[in-house]
Write an enzyme that holds these catalytic residues in place. Structure first.
Site, PDB file in Angstrom:
ATOM      1  N   GLU A  21       0.912  -1.299  -0.095  1.00  0.00           N
ATOM      2  CA  GLU A  21       0.001   0.086  -0.023  1.00  0.00           C
ATOM      3  C   GLU A  21       1.025   1.104   0.006  1.00  0.00           C
ATOM      4  O   GLU A  21       0.429   2.257  -0.671  1.00  0.00           O
ATOM      5  CB  GLU A  21      -0.820   0.140   1.032  1.00  0.00           C
ATOM      6  CG  GLU A  21      -1.918  -1.250   1.189  1.00  0.00           C
ATOM      7  CD  GLU A  21      -2.675  -1.023   2.454  1.00  0.00           C
ATOM      8  OE1 GLU A  21      -3.820  -0.757   2.464  1.00  0.00           O
ATOM      9  OE2 GLU A  21      -2.404  -1.281   3.664  1.00  0.00           O
ATOM     10  N   TYR A  53     -15.139  26.639  -0.554  1.00  0.00           N
ATOM     11  CA  TYR A  53     -14.957  25.102  -0.677  1.00  0.00           C
ATOM     12  C   TYR A  53     -14.076  24.685  -1.550  1.00  0.00           C
ATOM     13  O   TYR A  53     -13.512  23.489  -1.736  1.00  0.00           O
ATOM     14  CB  TYR A  53     -16.352  24.522  -0.824  1.00  0.00           C
ATOM     15  CG  TYR A  53     -17.419  24.999  -1.940  1.00  0.00           C
ATOM     16  CD1 TYR A  53     -16.753  24.772  -3.416  1.00  0.00           C
ATOM     17  CD2 TYR A  53     -18.292  25.845  -1.433  1.00  0.00           C
ATOM     18  CE1 TYR A  53     -17.763  25.232  -4.149  1.00  0.00           C
ATOM     19  CE2 TYR A  53     -19.175  26.310  -2.605  1.00  0.00           C
ATOM     20  CZ  TYR A  53     -18.843  26.216  -4.168  1.00  0.00           C
ATOM     21  OH  TYR A  53     -19.732  26.535  -5.061  1.00  0.00           O
ATOM     22  N   GLU A  73      -8.225   6.177   9.888  1.00  0.00           N
ATOM     23  CA  GLU A  73      -8.560   6.905  10.961  1.00  0.00           C
ATOM     24  C   GLU A  73      -7.826   8.340  11.233  1.00  0.00           C
ATOM     25  O   GLU A  73      -8.368   9.235  11.446  1.00  0.00           O
ATOM     26  CB  GLU A  73      -8.715   6.077  12.320  1.00  0.00           C
ATOM     27  CG  GLU A  73      -9.659   5.062  12.237  1.00  0.00           C
ATOM     28  CD  GLU A  73      -9.335   3.764  11.563  1.00  0.00           C
ATOM     29  OE1 GLU A  73      -9.998   2.692  11.941  1.00  0.00           O
ATOM     30  OE2 GLU A  73      -8.354   3.526  10.908  1.00  0.00           O
ATOM     31  N   LYS A  98     -11.925   3.939   1.331  1.00  0.00           N
ATOM     32  CA  LYS A  98     -10.758   3.105   0.832  1.00  0.00           C
ATOM     33  C   LYS A  98     -11.211   1.862   0.096  1.00  0.00           C
ATOM     34  O   LYS A  98     -11.327   0.748   0.277  1.00  0.00           O
ATOM     35  CB  LYS A  98      -9.814   2.710   2.042  1.00  0.00           C
ATOM     36  CG  LYS A  98      -8.443   2.215   1.580  1.00  0.00           C
ATOM     37  CD  LYS A  98      -7.581   1.788   2.809  1.00  0.00           C
ATOM     38  CE  LYS A  98      -6.242   1.398   2.319  1.00  0.00           C
ATOM     39  NZ  LYS A  98      -5.653   0.750   3.601  1.00  0.00           N
TER      40      LYS A  98
END
Length: 119
Positions: A21, A53, A73, A98
Site C-alpha cells: 500500500e 469550498y 482513522e 478506501k
C-alpha cells in the site's frame, strides 16, 4: 447550522499498514459536510463570509497525497483538523473511502466516518 457538502474528492495516497500500500499507493475518496452559519454570506453575497469550498477541496487532496499514515482513522482526523481551521466552520463530518483496501473477499468499499467540532 447550515451544511456545505463536498462529495467524491479523489486523490492518490500511500496510506496503509502494508508495504504494498505504501509503495504502490491507491485512490482514496473523501466526502465532507461542513457545518457553519451561511446567513452572513447570503445577506451580503460575500464569499469572505462563508467557507471557500474550492480551497477546502485543494487542502483535503493535499493531505491525502501528503505524508503517509497507517490508518484511515488518522487520515480522517488530519482532514477534520484542517477543515476546522477555516473561520466559521463549527463542525465537520469526514468520510474517507478506501475502495481498494487489501481485503481478500469481495467488497464494495471500506469507510471511516468521523464528526469533529470546535467545542
Amino acid at each position: 447550522m447550515d451544511r456545505v457538502a463536498l462529495r467524491g474528492l479523489k486523490a492518490r495516497g500511500h496510506h496503509g499498514v502494508f508495504a504494498q500500500e505504501r509503495e504502490a499507493g491507491q485512490e482514496f475518496v473523501v466526502d465532507l459536510v461542513l457545518g457553519l452559519d451561511t446567513r452572513p454570506a447570503a445577506a451580503t453575497d460575500d464569499l469572505a463570509k462563508t467557507v471557500h469550498y474550492g480551497i477546502v477541496a485543494e487542502e483535503v487532496v493535499a493531505i491525502v497525497e501528503g505524508e503517509p499514515v497507517d490508518l484511515i482513522e488518522t487520515l480522517a482526523e488530519r482532514i477534520a483538523a484542517q477543515c476546522l481551521k477555516h473561520q466559521g466552520v463549527e463542525e465537520v463530518e469526514v468520510v474517507v473511502h478506501k475502495p481498494d483496501a487489501p481485503i481478500t473477499v469481495p467488497f464494495d468499499d471500506v469507510t471511516i466516518t468521523i464528526t469533529r467540532s470546535r467545542v
